[in-house]
Write a protein that holds these residues in place. Sequence first.
Motif, PDB file in Angstrom:
ATOM      1  N   LEU A 178       0.850  -1.191   0.000  1.00 26.67           N
ATOM      2  CA  LEU A 178       0.000   0.000   0.000  1.00 26.67           C
ATOM      3  C   LEU A 178       0.885   1.240   0.000  1.00 26.67           C
ATOM      4  O   LEU A 178       1.764   1.384   0.840  1.00 26.67           O
ATOM      5  CB  LEU A 178      -0.926  -0.016   1.216  1.00 26.67           C
ATOM      6  N   ALA A 179       0.619   2.146  -0.941  1.00 30.15           N
ATOM      7  CA  ALA A 179       1.553   3.249  -1.187  1.00 30.15           C
ATOM      8  C   ALA A 179       1.358   4.431  -0.245  1.00 30.15           C
ATOM      9  O   ALA A 179       2.314   5.154   0.043  1.00 30.15           O
ATOM     10  CB  ALA A 179       1.426   3.709  -2.641  1.00 30.15           C
ATOM     11  N   THR A 180       0.134   4.686   0.216  1.00 33.73           N
ATOM     12  CA  THR A 180      -0.137   5.885   1.004  1.00 33.73           C
ATOM     13  C   THR A 180      -0.892   5.532   2.285  1.00 33.73           C
ATOM     14  O   THR A 180      -1.500   4.463   2.398  1.00 33.73           O
ATOM     15  CB  THR A 180      -0.977   6.895   0.199  1.00 33.73           C
ATOM     16  N   ALA A 181      -0.899   6.474   3.223  1.00 32.45           N
ATOM     17  CA  ALA A 181      -1.626   6.280   4.477  1.00 32.45           C
ATOM     18  C   ALA A 181      -3.127   6.181   4.237  1.00 32.45           C
ATOM     19  O   ALA A 181      -3.816   5.392   4.887  1.00 32.45           O
ATOM     20  CB  ALA A 181      -1.311   7.421   5.443  1.00 32.45           C
ATOM     21  N   SER A 182      -3.657   6.988   3.307  1.00 31.94           N
ATOM     22  CA  SER A 182      -5.092   6.953   3.024  1.00 31.94           C
ATOM     23  C   SER A 182      -5.482   5.620   2.391  1.00 31.94           C
ATOM     24  O   SER A 182      -6.558   5.086   2.658  1.00 31.94           O
ATOM     25  CB  SER A 182      -5.493   8.117   2.116  1.00 31.94           C
ATOM     26  N   GLU A 183      -4.602   5.075   1.558  1.00 33.56           N
ATOM     27  CA  GLU A 183      -4.867   3.769   0.958  1.00 33.56           C
ATOM     28  C   GLU A 183      -4.885   2.692   2.029  1.00 33.56           C
ATOM     29  O   GLU A 183      -5.746   1.801   2.014  1.00 33.56           O
ATOM     30  CB  GLU A 183      -3.795   3.475  -0.103  1.00 33.56           C
ATOM     31  N   ALA A 184      -3.958   2.775   2.960  1.00 30.63           N
ATOM     32  CA  ALA A 184      -3.925   1.815   4.062  1.00 30.63           C
ATOM     33  C   ALA A 184      -5.174   1.940   4.921  1.00 30.63           C
ATOM     34  O   ALA A 184      -5.732   0.930   5.371  1.00 30.63           O
ATOM     35  CB  ALA A 184      -2.674   2.031   4.907  1.00 30.63           C
ATOM     36  N   GLN A 185      -5.658   3.171   5.151  1.00 23.73           N
ATOM     37  CA  GLN A 185      -6.850   3.368   5.961  1.00 23.73           C
ATOM     38  C   GLN A 185      -8.075   2.747   5.298  1.00 23.73           C
ATOM     39  O   GLN A 185      -8.885   2.081   5.945  1.00 23.73           O
ATOM     40  CB  GLN A 185      -7.097   4.859   6.211  1.00 23.73           C
ATOM     41  N   ARG A 186      -8.229   2.944   3.985  1.00 25.63           N
ATOM     42  CA  ARG A 186      -9.361   2.355   3.272  1.00 25.63           C
ATOM     43  C   ARG A 186      -9.266   0.829   3.304  1.00 25.63           C
ATOM     44  O   ARG A 186     -10.272   0.132   3.421  1.00 25.63           O
ATOM     45  CB  ARG A 186      -9.425   2.861   1.838  1.00 25.63           C
ATOM     46  N   PHE A 187      -8.051   0.321   3.181  1.00 26.80           N
ATOM     47  CA  PHE A 187      -7.827  -1.116   3.247  1.00 26.80           C
ATOM     48  C   PHE A 187      -8.281  -1.665   4.598  1.00 26.80           C
ATOM     49  O   PHE A 187      -8.991  -2.673   4.674  1.00 26.80           O
ATOM     50  CB  PHE A 187      -6.335  -1.386   3.015  1.00 26.80           C
ATOM     51  N   LEU A 188      -7.888  -0.994   5.675  1.00 27.39           N
ATOM     52  CA  LEU A 188      -8.256  -1.436   7.017  1.00 27.39           C
ATOM     53  C   LEU A 188      -9.758  -1.348   7.242  1.00 27.39           C
ATOM     54  O   LEU A 188     -10.355  -2.233   7.868  1.00 27.39           O
ATOM     55  CB  LEU A 188      -7.511  -0.598   8.052  1.00 27.39           C
ATOM     56  N   ASP A 189     -10.381  -0.273   6.749  1.00 32.59           N
ATOM     57  CA  ASP A 189     -11.828  -0.145   6.880  1.00 32.59           C
ATOM     58  C   ASP A 189     -12.539  -1.309   6.216  1.00 32.59           C
ATOM     59  O   ASP A 189     -13.530  -1.833   6.722  1.00 32.59           O
ATOM     60  CB  ASP A 189     -12.306   1.180   6.278  1.00 32.59           C
ATOM     61  N   ASP A 190     -12.017  -1.733   5.057  1.00 34.39           N
ATOM     62  CA  ASP A 190     -12.652  -2.830   4.338  1.00 34.39           C
ATOM     63  C   ASP A 190     -12.484  -4.144   5.090  1.00 34.39           C
ATOM     64  O   ASP A 190     -13.321  -5.035   4.970  1.00 34.39           O
ATOM     65  CB  ASP A 190     -12.076  -2.950   2.923  1.00 34.39           C
ATOM     66  N   LEU A 191     -11.409  -4.271   5.857  1.00 38.81           N
ATOM     67  CA  LEU A 191     -11.189  -5.493   6.634  1.00 38.81           C
ATOM     68  C   LEU A 191     -12.025  -5.532   7.906  1.00 38.81           C
ATOM     69  O   LEU A 191     -12.132  -6.584   8.544  1.00 38.81           O
ATOM     70  CB  LEU A 191      -9.715  -5.622   7.019  1.00 38.81           C
ATOM     71  N   SER A 192     -12.610  -4.402   8.293  1.00 36.79           N
ATOM     72  CA  SER A 192     -13.291  -4.352   9.586  1.00 36.79           C
ATOM     73  C   SER A 192     -14.481  -5.301   9.648  1.00 36.79           C
ATOM     74  O   SER A 192     -14.749  -5.894  10.707  1.00 36.79           O
ATOM     75  CB  SER A 192     -13.735  -2.918   9.901  1.00 36.79           C
ATOM     76  N   PHE A 193     -15.192  -5.500   8.538  1.00 35.33           N
ATOM     77  CA  PHE A 193     -16.355  -6.393   8.589  1.00 35.33           C
ATOM     78  C   PHE A 193     -15.949  -7.839   8.864  1.00 35.33           C
ATOM     79  O   PHE A 193     -16.455  -8.466   9.803  1.00 35.33           O
ATOM     80  CB  PHE A 193     -17.198  -6.306   7.326  1.00 35.33           C
ATOM     81  N   PRO A 194     -15.015  -8.440   8.080  1.00 33.15           N
ATOM     82  CA  PRO A 194     -14.644  -9.814   8.408  1.00 33.15           C
ATOM     83  C   PRO A 194     -14.004  -9.945   9.786  1.00 33.15           C
ATOM     84  O   PRO A 194     -14.142 -10.978  10.443  1.00 33.15           O
ATOM     85  CB  PRO A 194     -13.665 -10.214   7.293  1.00 33.15           C
ATOM     86  N   LEU A 195     -13.307  -8.897  10.246  1.00 27.24           N
ATOM     87  CA  LEU A 195     -12.689  -8.985  11.564  1.00 27.24           C
ATOM     88  C   LEU A 195     -13.731  -8.952  12.675  1.00 27.24           C
ATOM     89  O   LEU A 195     -13.601  -9.665  13.678  1.00 27.24           O
ATOM     90  CB  LEU A 195     -11.675  -7.860  11.751  1.00 27.24           C
ATOM     91  N   VAL A 196     -14.775  -8.148  12.512  1.00 31.99           N
ATOM     92  CA  VAL A 196     -15.791  -8.107  13.570  1.00 31.99           C
ATOM     93  C   VAL A 196     -16.605  -9.399  13.569  1.00 31.99           C
ATOM     94  O   VAL A 196     -17.073  -9.851  14.621  1.00 31.99           O
ATOM     95  CB  VAL A 196     -16.699  -6.857  13.441  1.00 31.99           C
ATOM     96  N   THR A 197     -16.752 -10.055  12.419  1.00 30.17           N
ATOM     97  CA  THR A 197     -17.431 -11.351  12.410  1.00 30.17           C
ATOM     98  C   THR A 197     -16.587 -12.409  13.115  1.00 30.17           C
ATOM     99  O   THR A 197     -17.115 -13.349  13.703  1.00 30.17           O
ATOM    100  CB  THR A 197     -17.740 -11.815  10.978  1.00 30.17           C
ATOM    101  N   THR A 198     -15.257 -12.261  13.053  1.00 27.56           N
ATOM    102  CA  THR A 198     -14.369 -13.164  13.782  1.00 27.56           C
ATOM    103  C   THR A 198     -14.418 -12.883  15.278  1.00 27.56           C
ATOM    104  O   THR A 198     -14.393 -13.800  16.106  1.00 27.56           O
ATOM    105  CB  THR A 198     -12.923 -13.007  13.276  1.00 27.56           C
ATOM    106  N   LEU A 199     -14.518 -11.606  15.634  1.00 25.13           N
ATOM    107  CA  LEU A 199     -14.560 -11.201  17.038  1.00 25.13           C
ATOM    108  C   LEU A 199     -15.862 -11.629  17.707  1.00 25.13           C
ATOM    109  O   LEU A 199     -15.871 -11.998  18.887  1.00 25.13           O
ATOM    110  CB  LEU A 199     -14.406  -9.679  17.135  1.00 25.13           C
TER     111      LEU A 199
END
Length: 264
Positions: A120-141
């Motif tokens: 991931l090239a930028t901080a904003s790109e990393a943030q969007r990436f993490l936001d997209d991962l939040s759904f599968p992570l909360v289903t795991t939690l």
Amino acid sequence: MLCIPGTDHEPLNGLGGCQENALLALSTVRQLAQAAGMTAAVADETLDGQVYRDALTISTGLHEGTRTIQLPSQLRRDGEVYYSAATVLKSLTEIVPDAYLTPLPRLGMQVSGLNVDFGLATASEAQRFLDDLSFPLVTTLLPEVFEGTAECPDEKTCEFVLPTVASPATAQLSRRVQTGLPAGEVVMLVMPEPKDGGGYYVATAPVQAGGWAELRVREQPQQFVTDTAAVLAKPENLGHALLVRMTNTPLNDLASGIIQPQLD
């Protein structure tokens, strides 16, 4: 983060479109699979008369017997094929016990002691990436919540109902918390929203210098809790919130990353 209109990632008889979500290149998926002691193969697959290009099959016999994961491709660009990061990571963590997200600025995944950079090239790109991962992570939690509830109006009709998950795109407020974590770690806020019929609000944020994290919220948390039962979507849990360390926490045991922040 990629959004490519008119790509051929849909079934051959489907419609092209523009999808913006966290994607991993096949080359990165192969690195993750190799680190996990797995193999990754790509081929066109036919299912119910539809042809899916570049379908990915990940398989292993090294962890609790032979397991196979099959994933559709999301798009192809410049000779590279991309797959849903959320699906790939969730599938891997169901098989490999020692998988972690690594801190910023080089966000990636550690599998069996090997680091794989997501590129991931930028901080904003990393943030969007993490936001997209939040759904599968909360289903795991909260697996007991997201296993699905069957609604059967009659013996021939059943529909599985899952809770809704709202994202930071709906937020207008912010909450600054002291995490006690090093800069570059990432935390995830989880709040029940009983008023929305049993949904959840989820937001992610990087930890800044001094341990502070600024989270976008739809409403202010009234109490941070450390028990997942305290955020089940019930009226009495309104205002409760979990704060979870996403990085350097086993992805198959996210509850071990729950922290109690000091409020600003």
